[in-house]
Design a protein around this motif. Sequence first.
Motif, PDB file in Angstrom:
ATOM      1  N   LYS A  55       0.864  -1.175   0.000  1.00  0.00           N
ATOM      2  CA  LYS A  55       0.000   0.000   0.000  1.00  0.00           C
ATOM      3  C   LYS A  55       0.901   1.226   0.000  1.00  0.00           C
ATOM      4  CE  LYS A  55      -3.960  -2.208   0.419  1.00  0.00           C
ATOM      5  NZ  LYS A  55      -4.870  -2.298  -0.747  1.00  0.00           N
ATOM      6  N   THR A  56       0.800   2.046  -1.029  1.00  0.00           N
ATOM      7  CA  THR A  56       1.760   3.141  -1.207  1.00  0.00           C
ATOM      8  C   THR A  56       1.219   4.501  -0.767  1.00  0.00           C
ATOM      9  OG1 THR A  56       1.089   3.279  -3.538  1.00  0.00           O
ATOM     10  CG2 THR A  56       3.042   1.976  -3.023  1.00  0.00           C
ATOM     11  N   GLY A  57       0.165   4.493   0.037  1.00  0.00           N
ATOM     12  CA  GLY A  57      -0.331   5.736   0.600  1.00  0.00           C
ATOM     13  C   GLY A  57       0.556   6.219   1.736  1.00  0.00           C
ATOM     14  N   ALA A  58       0.243   7.389   2.261  1.00  0.00           N
ATOM     15  CA  ALA A  58       1.092   8.017   3.271  1.00  0.00           C
ATOM     16  C   ALA A  58       0.844   7.497   4.681  1.00  0.00           C
ATOM     17  CB  ALA A  58       0.887   9.531   3.249  1.00  0.00           C
ATOM     18  N   SER A  59      -0.270   6.782   4.903  1.00  0.00           N
ATOM     19  CA  SER A  59      -0.618   6.357   6.262  1.00  0.00           C
ATOM     20  C   SER A  59      -1.082   4.906   6.281  1.00  0.00           C
ATOM     21  CB  SER A  59      -1.731   7.238   6.827  1.00  0.00           C
ATOM     22  OG  SER A  59      -1.373   8.608   6.798  1.00  0.00           O
ATOM     23  N   PRO A  60      -0.880   4.206   7.416  1.00  0.00           N
ATOM     24  CA  PRO A  60      -1.459   2.871   7.572  1.00  0.00           C
ATOM     25  C   PRO A  60      -2.977   2.937   7.594  1.00  0.00           C
ATOM     26  CG  PRO A  60       0.260   3.289   9.209  1.00  0.00           C
ATOM     27  CD  PRO A  60      -0.047   4.602   8.572  1.00  0.00           C
ATOM     28  N   LYS A  61      -3.610   1.789   7.458  1.00  0.00           N
ATOM     29  CA  LYS A  61      -5.069   1.736   7.445  1.00  0.00           C
ATOM     30  C   LYS A  61      -5.619   1.824   8.870  1.00  0.00           C
ATOM     31  CE  LYS A  61      -5.217   1.215   3.008  1.00  0.00           C
ATOM     32  NZ  LYS A  61      -5.661   2.350   2.155  1.00  0.00           N
ATOM     33  N   SER A  62      -6.780   2.451   8.993  1.00  0.00           N
ATOM     34  CA  SER A  62      -7.423   2.584  10.300  1.00  0.00           C
ATOM     35  C   SER A  62      -8.006   1.244  10.743  1.00  0.00           C
ATOM     36  CB  SER A  62      -8.546   3.616  10.224  1.00  0.00           C
ATOM     37  OG  SER A  62      -9.595   3.140   9.385  1.00  0.00           O
ATOM     38  N   ALA A 109      -5.107 -25.168   2.593  1.00  0.00           N
ATOM     39  CA  ALA A 109      -4.465 -24.680   3.815  1.00  0.00           C
ATOM     40  C   ALA A 109      -4.564 -23.156   3.855  1.00  0.00           C
ATOM     41  CB  ALA A 109      -2.996 -25.108   3.868  1.00  0.00           C
ATOM     42  N   TYR A 110      -4.682 -22.637   5.070  1.00  0.00           N
ATOM     43  CA  TYR A 110      -4.705 -21.190   5.227  1.00  0.00           C
ATOM     44  C   TYR A 110      -3.288 -20.670   5.411  1.00  0.00           C
ATOM     45  CZ  TYR A 110      -9.758 -21.463   5.910  1.00  0.00           C
ATOM     46  OH  TYR A 110     -11.102 -21.671   5.731  1.00  0.00           O
ATOM     47  N   PRO A 111      -2.953 -19.536   4.789  1.00  0.00           N
ATOM     48  CA  PRO A 111      -1.618 -18.982   4.987  1.00  0.00           C
ATOM     49  C   PRO A 111      -1.392 -18.571   6.439  1.00  0.00           C
ATOM     50  CG  PRO A 111      -3.027 -17.426   3.811  1.00  0.00           C
ATOM     51  CD  PRO A 111      -3.775 -18.712   3.888  1.00  0.00           C
ATOM     52  N   LYS A 112      -0.139 -18.581   6.846  1.00  0.00           N
ATOM     53  CA  LYS A 112       0.236 -18.240   8.229  1.00  0.00           C
ATOM     54  C   LYS A 112      -0.165 -16.816   8.583  1.00  0.00           C
ATOM     55  CE  LYS A 112       4.411 -17.638  11.062  1.00  0.00           C
ATOM     56  NZ  LYS A 112       5.910 -17.783  11.061  1.00  0.00           N
ATOM     57  N   ALA A 113       0.032 -15.903   7.644  1.00  0.00           N
ATOM     58  CA  ALA A 113      -0.253 -14.493   7.913  1.00  0.00           C
ATOM     59  C   ALA A 113      -0.557 -13.757   6.620  1.00  0.00           C
ATOM     60  CB  ALA A 113       0.933 -13.830   8.626  1.00  0.00           C
ATOM     61  N   LEU A 114      -1.303 -12.689   6.769  1.00  0.00           N
ATOM     62  CA  LEU A 114      -1.577 -11.776   5.652  1.00  0.00           C
ATOM     63  C   LEU A 114      -1.314 -10.365   6.153  1.00  0.00           C
ATOM     64  CD1 LEU A 114      -4.474 -13.855   5.705  1.00  0.00           C
ATOM     65  CD2 LEU A 114      -4.075 -13.256   3.331  1.00  0.00           C
ATOM     66  N   GLN A 115      -0.751  -9.528   5.281  1.00  0.00           N
ATOM     67  CA  GLN A 115      -0.393  -8.206   5.772  1.00  0.00           C
ATOM     68  C   GLN A 115      -0.386  -7.158   4.670  1.00  0.00           C
ATOM     69  OE1 GLN A 115       3.530  -8.815   7.433  1.00  0.00           O
ATOM     70  NE2 GLN A 115       4.504  -9.012   5.450  1.00  0.00           N
ATOM     71  N   PHE A 116      -0.551  -5.920   5.121  1.00  0.00           N
ATOM     72  CA  PHE A 116      -0.313  -4.752   4.283  1.00  0.00           C
ATOM     73  C   PHE A 116       1.054  -4.189   4.675  1.00  0.00           C
ATOM     74  CE2 PHE A 116      -5.115  -4.196   4.604  1.00  0.00           C
ATOM     75  CZ  PHE A 116      -5.355  -4.763   3.371  1.00  0.00           C
ATOM     76  N   LYS A 157       5.500   0.879   7.682  1.00  0.00           N
ATOM     77  CA  LYS A 157       4.688   0.171   8.659  1.00  0.00           C
ATOM     78  C   LYS A 157       4.107  -1.111   8.055  1.00  0.00           C
ATOM     79  CE  LYS A 157       4.807   3.315  11.987  1.00  0.00           C
ATOM     80  NZ  LYS A 157       5.375   3.053  13.333  1.00  0.00           N
ATOM     81  N   PHE A 158       4.104  -2.171   8.862  1.00  0.00           N
ATOM     82  CA  PHE A 158       3.412  -3.406   8.509  1.00  0.00           C
ATOM     83  C   PHE A 158       2.137  -3.491   9.345  1.00  0.00           C
ATOM     84  CE2 PHE A 158       7.672  -4.555   7.141  1.00  0.00           C
ATOM     85  CZ  PHE A 158       7.458  -5.365   6.042  1.00  0.00           C
ATOM     86  N   GLN A 159       1.070  -3.956   8.732  1.00  0.00           N
ATOM     87  CA  GLN A 159      -0.146  -4.301   9.461  1.00  0.00           C
ATOM     88  C   GLN A 159      -0.417  -5.767   9.163  1.00  0.00           C
ATOM     89  OE1 GLN A 159      -2.499  -0.832   7.893  1.00  0.00           O
ATOM     90  NE2 GLN A 159      -2.991  -0.511  10.054  1.00  0.00           N
TER      91      GLN A 159
END
Length: 277
Positions: A154-161, A184-191, A198-200
């Motif tokens: 995500k190339t915006g200036a702020s993390p998601k709310s 199978a479900y993936p271990k993690a998903l992130q922005f 920042k990682f979410q």
Amino acid sequence: MKYALPYISYTQINTYLNCPHEFWLTYYSGDFTPISNKYTELGSLLHEIFEEQGRQLIEGKSMPEKEAIRIFNKKYFQIDKKYFSDKEDWLKMYKKGAEAIKNYFEAYRNSPPIFVERQFFGEIAEGLPPAKSFIDRIDGDPNDPSSWIITDYKTGASPKSKEYLKNDIQLGFYASQVFAEFGAYPKALQFFHPVPNKFQTAIHIGDGIYRFTNQREPVVEFSVSDTIMTIREVVKKITEEQDFHKVPDSFRCKLCSHYQSGACKPFDSSQLGWLNV
């Protein structure tokens, strides 16, 4: 009325959730011309650089950060100046892009992914059209999807709310596709937000339920089953109820290509209401 498109995607479903009329104009009216702006131009350029750096690592090569900046400089200078209000605006956006590259390399300089722009296509639930996605980056053991970390840039200036993370279905959409293809479900998903660095990240806690890390209470969770239920509801509204009403919003509408082209006049009271076709 049948679903007129050959597949569903996160972008389609999210467009409908934001404004059914925008969905109609974009995908069903046959009268859609995307309008670019400085944000989409920067985002496309950064995605291109990140993808190429990842591909080179997969091939056992290495893209130096200086090379990434050289590519960025060359292509950024080619962006049409009409997207910027003045030289200061152009320079401000340039600095954001350069900072994003620096932060990206801090995170992934020597970390080869297993996939970049990996396509997923197929049925995620009975009775739904096939789903299609291109996932920016996948890390983990290529032979063990339950170890995978799915990343969307995500190339915006702020993390998601928190409100965004609570309601958005993108990560759940991706998890449903991995499960449909591999069981199978993936271990993690992130922005990953390279501009603010920042990682979410949402971790799988079992049964297709994910919980975001590093959040104060209440911590946001989402489930793949809820995501599929939302998709079913949207497809039903499109195909059975044929509900394409407008959702006027002073911020979103002004960024919409249909508002800019004059195809939609969301604040004209005579045009509000329901569009049934």
